[in-house]
Design an enzyme around this catalytic site. Structure first.
Site, short mmCIF file in Angstrom:
data_model
loop_
_atom_site.label_atom_id
_atom_site.label_comp_id
_atom_site.label_asym_id
_atom_site.label_seq_id
_atom_site.Cartn_x
_atom_site.Cartn_y
_atom_site.Cartn_z
N ARG A 166 73.10 118.63 46.71
CA ARG A 166 73.89 119.28 47.75
C ARG A 166 75.17 118.49 47.98
O ARG A 166 75.12 117.29 48.27
CB ARG A 166 73.05 119.33 49.04
CG ARG A 166 73.26 120.56 49.84
CD ARG A 166 72.27 120.63 51.02
NE ARG A 166 71.00 121.20 50.64
CZ ARG A 166 69.81 120.67 50.93
NH1 ARG A 166 69.72 119.55 51.61
NH2 ARG A 166 68.70 121.28 50.56
N GLU A 198 71.86 128.41 35.37
CA GLU A 198 71.49 129.63 36.06
C GLU A 198 72.58 130.67 35.91
O GLU A 198 73.71 130.34 35.51
CB GLU A 198 71.24 129.36 37.54
CG GLU A 198 72.47 128.93 38.32
CD GLU A 198 72.14 128.48 39.75
OE1 GLU A 198 71.27 127.62 39.92
OE2 GLU A 198 72.78 129.00 40.68
N HIS A 257 73.93 121.43 39.85
CA HIS A 257 72.67 121.07 39.20
C HIS A 257 72.94 120.19 37.98
O HIS A 257 73.96 120.35 37.32
CB HIS A 257 71.91 122.31 38.75
CG HIS A 257 71.67 123.31 39.83
ND1 HIS A 257 70.90 123.04 40.92
CD2 HIS A 257 72.14 124.56 39.99
CE1 HIS A 257 70.89 124.10 41.72
NE2 HIS A 257 71.63 125.03 41.18
N HIS A 302 78.79 125.29 42.96
CA HIS A 302 78.64 126.71 43.29
C HIS A 302 77.93 126.92 44.62
O HIS A 302 77.23 126.04 45.10
CB HIS A 302 77.86 127.43 42.19
CG HIS A 302 76.46 126.90 42.00
ND1 HIS A 302 76.19 125.80 41.22
CD2 HIS A 302 75.27 127.29 42.50
CE1 HIS A 302 74.89 125.56 41.23
NE2 HIS A 302 74.30 126.43 42.00
#
Ligand code: ZN
Length: 316
Positions: free
Chosen positions: A192, A115, A97, A172
């Site tokens: 992605r 996150e 991200h 991740h």
């Protein structure tokens, strides 16, 4: 004003999802594989409705817009956090991200995405991808080009109760057989890197975002070796992380040891992730069955938890 704001989760069907949100948490799910429960969210892709109380039926985004006093009069045009439970029956794609600056510039003013994961359940021998091993952009690009995924990706064994902080720029993936409570910035921007060459039902491949990924990967960050929580538990509370966007604690309540938690923050997100119990706020008792999520607003004061349960709480 101080009453808890209970929220109705929004569910998202995902190819990699399963049915454990129903089996383990008792949620009523739509048909098919369900991967994500957006439990506390005001994001346009899944805006939660309030259940019961003074604000019954209102969307969280509307409460944020119209009653900012509930959130300590915080500034910002969107509710900043998003709490999810993920049921990964199958592997999620390898992803990364952006931070706020990159997302703002390249994704229509969106927030970046920081996150963190609290592992609710993992299969025997389960693991997770956190971090990567390329020294720089060129090496990363070459390893992707050559498909050297085992060399590139850092896999970490996981167990129930582990915790992982995933900063923007960290490659991740949650892998199959894992249930996760995720606390994150309210953002849906994902790049992605690799999707295991899986085909969708119509035979197509999901889009990859290699160029953006090369831009945002942090090549200097050291990949972790374990997610074991080492912080001490003090009166039932274990502090898991503090970041520029959120802080997260775990609370363990037993019949012998109820826990009082001071809600001194602009607001507090609370999720019941194991067991069940109740909370007393301002003299009123509210039942907390497994899978309940609520926001304790500004000025709620002491939250007196009782029963036998585990909670994950977060605040800005
Ligand atoms: Zn992610």
């Amino acid at each position: 004003m101080s009453e808890p704001i209970f929220l109705q989760p929004v569910f998202h069907g995902k190819l990699w999802g399963g049915r454990r949100l129903e089996e383990d948490y008792g949620y009523e799910l739509p048909d098919g594989p369900v991967g994500e429960c957006w439990a506390i969210s005001a994001h346009p892709n899944g805006d939660c409705k309030v259940v019961g109380g003074e604000w019954d039926g209102k969307y969280l985004s509307a409460l944020w817009d119209e009653h900012r006093e509930l959130f300590g009069n915080l500034e910002g045009d969107q509710f900043p956090l998003l709490i999810k439970i993920l049921d990964a029956q199958d592997d999620l794609s390898i992803q990364v991200h952006p931070d706020d600056a990159y997302a703002n510039e390249h994704e229509n003013g969106s927030l970046g995405k920081r996150e963190c994961w609290y592992i609710l359940d993992a299969r025997e021998g389960g693991d997770i991808v956190v971090g990567q091993r390329a020294a720089n952009r060129e090496e990363f690009a070459q390893m992707v080009e050559e498909g050297r995924w085992d060399d590139l990706l850092n896999k970490v064994p996981i167990a129930q109760g582990d915790f992982f902080q995933i900063d923007p720029g960290t490659v991740h993936a949650i892998l199959g057989g894992t249930l996760v409570l995720e606390t994150q910035q309210s953002s849906d921007v994902t790049y992605r890197v690799y999707d295991f060459d899986r085909k969708q039902p119509d035979g197509s491949l999901r889009e990859l975002h290699i160029a953006q990924s090369l831009d945002v990967v942090d090549y200097n960050v050291k990949a972790p070796e374990s997610g074991t929580v080492t912080a001490a538990e003090v009166d039932g509370v274990t502090h898991l992380v503090t970041t520029p966007n959120y802080a997260v604690d775990r609370i363990r309540v037993t019949d012998e040891a109820p826990v009082t938690y001071a809600q001194d923050w602009p607001f507090l997100n609370v999720s019941v992730v194991r067991g069940a119990g109740a909370v007393v706020v301002d003299g009123t008792r509210y039942d907390l069955p497994l899978g309940t999520h609520f926001i304790a607003p500004a000025g709620a004061g002491d939250l007196a938890f009782e029963g036998a349960m585990e909670l994950i709480v977060s605040h800005v």
